[in-house]
Design a protein around this motif. Sequence first.
Motif: not given
Length: 162
Positions: A1-7
Motif C-alpha cells: 500500500m502506498k499513497r501520496e498527499f502533497k509532499d
Amino acid sequence: MKREFKDFIIRSWQPNDRQEAAEIIGSVLAEYNLNWEPAGADRDVLEIEEFYHKSGGEFWVVERGGKLVGTAAYYPVNRGNNAVEIRKMYLLGEVRGKGLGKFLLEELEKTIRKRNFAMIWVETASVLKEAVKLYETSGYEAETGVETLRCDRVYVKYLEPV
C-alpha cells in the motif's frame, strides 16, 4: 500500500519502522501530557505483526523527506457488528494543520469500506482537540463504552455498503 498527499508518502509499516513509529506516538502523547503505555494501550505499536497483521488490520506510516512524521492504523474488533477500530492516528506537530489528518482518515475509511466492514470505532482523549474536531466533523457519533484508560471519548461511524 502506498499513497501520496502533497509532499507526504503514506505507506505500509515495515519492521524497521518500529522504533521511529513508537517515538512519534510517545512524543505526541507527551505533548498533550498523556503517558506512553508500552505494556498497556501502546503495546500494539511494539507488536504490530501480532495486533494488526495477524488480525487482518493494517498499520501505516507517513513519511516526508525520508523521515517518519505520522502513523495511522486499524484492526477488526468484537464490538458492534462487523467492526474495526481506528487506532494510532498520530501526527507530529510540524505536519498538523495541512489537511493530512483528514486525508488519512478518509483513506482509512475508503480502505475499511472496500473490505466490507459495517462500522468504525475510535477512542480518543478530550485533550486531543484536533482529533476530537476531526472525528466530529467527519460523521462520527459520540458513543459510550470507552475501553482504554487514557481515553475519555469513543465515537462510532456506520458505513454504507459499497
